[in-house]
Design a protein around this motif. Structure first.
Motif, mmCIF file in Angstrom:
data_model
loop_
_atom_site.group_PDB
_atom_site.id
_atom_site.type_symbol
_atom_site.label_atom_id
_atom_site.label_comp_id
_atom_site.label_asym_id
_atom_site.label_seq_id
_atom_site.Cartn_x
_atom_site.Cartn_y
_atom_site.Cartn_z
ATOM 1 N N VAL A 44 -5.001 3.852 5.364
ATOM 2 C CA VAL A 44 -5.758 4.028 4.127
ATOM 3 C C VAL A 44 -5.597 2.814 3.229
ATOM 4 N N ALA A 45 -4.365 2.285 3.109
ATOM 5 C CA ALA A 45 -4.117 1.128 2.253
ATOM 6 C C ALA A 45 -4.946 -0.077 2.698
ATOM 7 N N ARG A 46 -5.002 -0.306 4.003
ATOM 8 C CA ARG A 46 -5.743 -1.464 4.516
ATOM 9 C C ARG A 46 -7.248 -1.233 4.488
ATOM 10 N N SER A 47 -7.670 0.021 4.625
ATOM 11 C CA SER A 47 -9.101 0.304 4.708
ATOM 12 C C SER A 47 -9.770 0.391 3.344
ATOM 13 N N LEU A 48 -9.055 0.916 2.336
ATOM 14 C CA LEU A 48 -9.707 1.237 1.077
ATOM 15 C C LEU A 48 -9.234 0.411 -0.110
ATOM 16 N N GLU A 322 2.188 -8.745 4.431
ATOM 17 C CA GLU A 322 0.741 -8.739 4.236
ATOM 18 C C GLU A 322 0.023 -8.154 5.446
ATOM 19 N N LEU A 323 0.580 -8.380 6.628
ATOM 20 C CA LEU A 323 -0.006 -7.810 7.835
ATOM 21 C C LEU A 323 0.073 -6.288 7.817
ATOM 22 N N VAL A 324 1.157 -5.767 7.257
ATOM 23 C CA VAL A 324 1.353 -4.315 7.231
ATOM 24 C C VAL A 324 0.549 -3.657 6.122
ATOM 25 N N LEU A 325 0.646 -4.194 4.898
ATOM 26 C CA LEU A 325 0.055 -3.533 3.737
ATOM 27 C C LEU A 325 -1.207 -4.185 3.203
ATOM 28 N N GLY A 326 -1.556 -5.352 3.690
ATOM 29 C CA GLY A 326 -2.750 -6.015 3.182
ATOM 30 C C GLY A 326 -2.574 -6.403 1.719
ATOM 31 N N ASP A 327 -3.597 -6.113 0.903
ATOM 32 C CA ASP A 327 -3.574 -6.498 -0.506
ATOM 33 C C ASP A 327 -2.512 -5.768 -1.318
ATOM 34 N N VAL A 328 -2.004 -4.651 -0.797
ATOM 35 C CA VAL A 328 -0.998 -3.872 -1.525
ATOM 36 C C VAL A 328 0.373 -4.555 -1.485
ATOM 37 N N TRP A 329 0.589 -5.468 -0.521
ATOM 38 C CA TRP A 329 1.902 -6.058 -0.302
ATOM 39 C C TRP A 329 2.439 -6.775 -1.536
ATOM 40 N N HIS A 330 1.616 -7.574 -2.202
ATOM 41 C CA HIS A 330 2.118 -8.406 -3.299
ATOM 42 C C HIS A 330 2.735 -7.554 -4.402
ATOM 43 N N SER A 331 2.045 -6.516 -4.831
ATOM 44 C CA SER A 331 2.579 -5.671 -5.905
ATOM 45 C C SER A 331 3.721 -4.783 -5.418
ATOM 46 N N ALA A 332 3.662 -4.340 -4.144
ATOM 47 C CA ALA A 332 4.708 -3.463 -3.619
ATOM 48 C C ALA A 332 6.021 -4.208 -3.396
ATOM 49 N N SER A 333 5.951 -5.481 -2.981
ATOM 50 C CA SER A 333 7.169 -6.228 -2.651
ATOM 51 C C SER A 333 8.074 -6.423 -3.860
ATOM 52 N N GLU A 334 7.503 -6.428 -5.057
ATOM 53 C CA GLU A 334 8.302 -6.609 -6.267
ATOM 54 C C GLU A 334 9.164 -5.389 -6.587
ATOM 55 N N LEU A 335 8.895 -4.280 -5.918
ATOM 56 C CA LEU A 335 9.587 -3.025 -6.222
ATOM 57 C C LEU A 335 10.652 -2.664 -5.195
ATOM 58 N N ILE A 336 10.879 -3.524 -4.208
ATOM 59 C CA ILE A 336 11.783 -3.170 -3.105
ATOM 60 C C ILE A 336 13.193 -2.863 -3.582
ATOM 61 N N VAL A 337 13.757 -3.726 -4.454
ATOM 62 C CA VAL A 337 15.147 -3.539 -4.877
ATOM 63 C C VAL A 337 15.344 -2.230 -5.637
ATOM 64 N N PRO A 338 14.578 -1.955 -6.710
ATOM 65 C CA PRO A 338 14.829 -0.693 -7.421
ATOM 66 C C PRO A 338 14.522 0.546 -6.590
ATOM 67 N N ILE A 339 13.492 0.494 -5.758
ATOM 68 C CA ILE A 339 13.171 1.670 -4.958
ATOM 69 C C ILE A 339 14.243 1.906 -3.894
ATOM 70 N N THR A 340 14.810 0.835 -3.339
ATOM 71 C CA THR A 340 15.912 0.976 -2.382
ATOM 72 C C THR A 340 17.119 1.640 -3.039
ATOM 73 N N LEU A 341 17.457 1.200 -4.246
ATOM 74 C CA LEU A 341 18.595 1.801 -4.951
ATOM 75 C C LEU A 341 18.311 3.265 -5.274
ATOM 76 N N GLY A 342 17.061 3.577 -5.613
ATOM 77 C CA GLY A 342 16.701 4.961 -5.876
ATOM 78 C C GLY A 342 16.840 5.832 -4.647
ATOM 79 N N VAL A 343 16.403 5.323 -3.502
ATOM 80 C CA VAL A 343 16.523 6.087 -2.259
ATOM 81 C C VAL A 343 17.988 6.260 -1.871
ATOM 82 N N ALA A 344 18.798 5.218 -2.092
ATOM 83 C CA ALA A 344 20.229 5.331 -1.791
ATOM 84 C C ALA A 344 20.876 6.419 -2.656
ATOM 85 N N GLY A 345 20.528 6.446 -3.945
ATOM 86 C CA GLY A 345 21.058 7.480 -4.816
ATOM 87 C C GLY A 345 20.626 8.877 -4.392
#
Length: 429
Positions: A44-48, A322-345
């Motif tokens: 869906v992310a890549r298609s829409l 970018e291959l995985v998420l397409g245009d969503v990658w740029h904005s999503a990559s900035e959130l990796i650290v806080p979301i990882t810490l949230g999942v760990a918690g």
């Protein structure tokens, strides 16, 4: 000649092998389920694009709320009270439990359908499609938990494989249509196929006419678990809606994209969650003094795994993202650290949550979840108001760590109470 020591250790070895087998099927089942969800999200992310993906994500989190209503009323009491019981007791409980799940799907599906038709615009058709598909989605999930309560994880795994196989042609058809609603219908229709297969696997007919009796029998656990589960998924939904209002729908898509990057690890975490409550209940029956240690190993292992996976994501080349998420990658990559810490918690807290569920300490688990959910919403929306999408992610990370601490404080208190005043055996009929 077998010595007395060897006789003593043999059952322990057999029990450990049986536990490993059940955990393995839980992981395999969730791998199949999460792989299907991961493929849907990526497709869906890549298609829409990011905005339409945000609409799809709103429908997704709404499904999460309804799913947790069904689990709280139908399958959570099932796994607490009917794990490892005689087959006749299990079959009777499964018929009532799956009937309850199907009834929840029909009732809330009708509400979702009417809401979607009333809203219209971009969001309305996706919600209307979700309403049509909810009965099959909830029944399929109920079969999975029913099989794990019986220790038959292999059947749950096969059921999710059937869903994944049916999903392939359905997604191809949805891609030709090219709308969010078409993807929701494809996802739900393939789940309905797997729900039908669950009936073939079990030979048990969901008995909707006995749903009221099931709710009455399990009301001491079910209604507390309902509030607990809905507060969890409802907090996620409120955060998503609020983020869409404060920052924009594209921000919802960015958060969902970052969560997809953690998808393989979340598959492991969720796979364990399918069997942790039944296993904790078995530990409580067979070796109650080991319950605290079991929960600590479970939660600590999940937190460590989340941190390792997040570190690997930070080292991943941008081109691969970018291959995985397409245009969503740029904005999503900035959130990796806080979301990882949230999942760990969150992973750390699930160990304590499994222990409280096994103890039947519904009042304590409800308090813990309400506190964690309040922190989640306030942190997510407060962070969004201060610093946009990245602020929301950091707010959620702080909230999940705080919530995890509360879960463990309540588990420690519950274990002390049980040591002083042992609870009676959980009923199985």
């Amino acid at each position: 000649m077998t010595t007395e020591g060897e006789k003593a250790t043999a059952p322990a070895g057999s029990a450990k092998r049986a536990l490993a087998g059940r955990l393995s099927w839980g992981l395999a089942d969730q791998a199949a389920s999460s792989m299907s969800n991961f493929v849907v999200g990526i497709y869906v992310a890549r298609s829409l694009g990011v905005t339409a993906f945000g609409v799809f994500s709103l429908a997704w989190v709404t499904y999460g709320v309804v799913l947790n209503v069904s689990r709280g009323l139908a399958t959570d009491p099932l796994v607490v009270r009917f794990s490892g019981v005689p087959d006749a007791s299990w079959r009777g409980a499964v018929g009532r439990s799956t009937g309850t799940a199907l009834g929840v799907g029909l009732a809330l599906g009708a509400v979702c359908l009417m809401a979607g038709l009333g809203v219209g615009g971009r969001v309305g058709p996706a919600f209307a499609a979700l309403g049509v598909m909810l009965p099959g989605l909830l029944l399929q999930d109920a079969w999975r938990f029913s099989f794990f309560a019986a220790g038959a994880g292999r059947k749950a795994f096969l059921n999710d494989v059937v869903w994944g196989v049916a999903l392939v042609p359905a997604m191809v058809l949805a891609a030709h249509v090219g709308s969010v609603a078409a993807f929701v219908l494809a996802w739900g229709a393939s789940a309905t196929v797997a729900a039908g297969y669950g009936y073939i696997q079990s030979g048990i007919r969901p008995r909707m006419t006995e749903a009221r009796g099931w709710l009455r029998e399990q009301r001491d656990l079910g209604y507390r678990y309902l509030v607990e589960n809905v507060s969890l998924s409802g907090a996620n939904q409120l955060r998503a809606y609020g983020l869409g209002v404060i920052v924009g729908v594209s921000a919802v898509g960015a958060v969902r994209g970052a969560e997809l990057l953690l998808g393989p690890f979340l598959a492991v975490l969720m796979g364990l969650s399918l069997v942790t409550v039944p296993e904790a209940a078995r530990v409580l029956r067979q070796a109650p003094h080991q319950l605290g240690r079991f929960c600590l190993l479970l939660g600590g292992g999940q937190a460590a795994g989340a941190l390792l996976w997040g570190t690997a994501l930070l080292l991943m080349p941008g081109r691969l993202g970018e291959l995985v998420l397409g245009d969503v990658w740029h904005s999503a990559s900035e959130l990796i650290v806080p979301i990882t810490l949230g999942v760990a918690g969150a992973g750390l807290g699930t160990g304590a949550a499994a222990g409280l569920r096994a103890l039947g300490a519904a009042r304590r688990s409800l308090r813990s979840q309400l506190f964690a959910s309040a922190c989640y919403v306030s942190g997510g929306l407060g962070g969004a108001a201060v610093a946009g999408t990245i602020g929301s992610a950091w707010g959620v990370a702080a909230a999940t760590v705080s919530g995890s601490a509360v879960w463990w404080l309540h588990l420690r208190s519950a274990l002390r109470e049980r040591h002083r005043n042992p609870i009676p055996e959980l009923r199985t009929s």
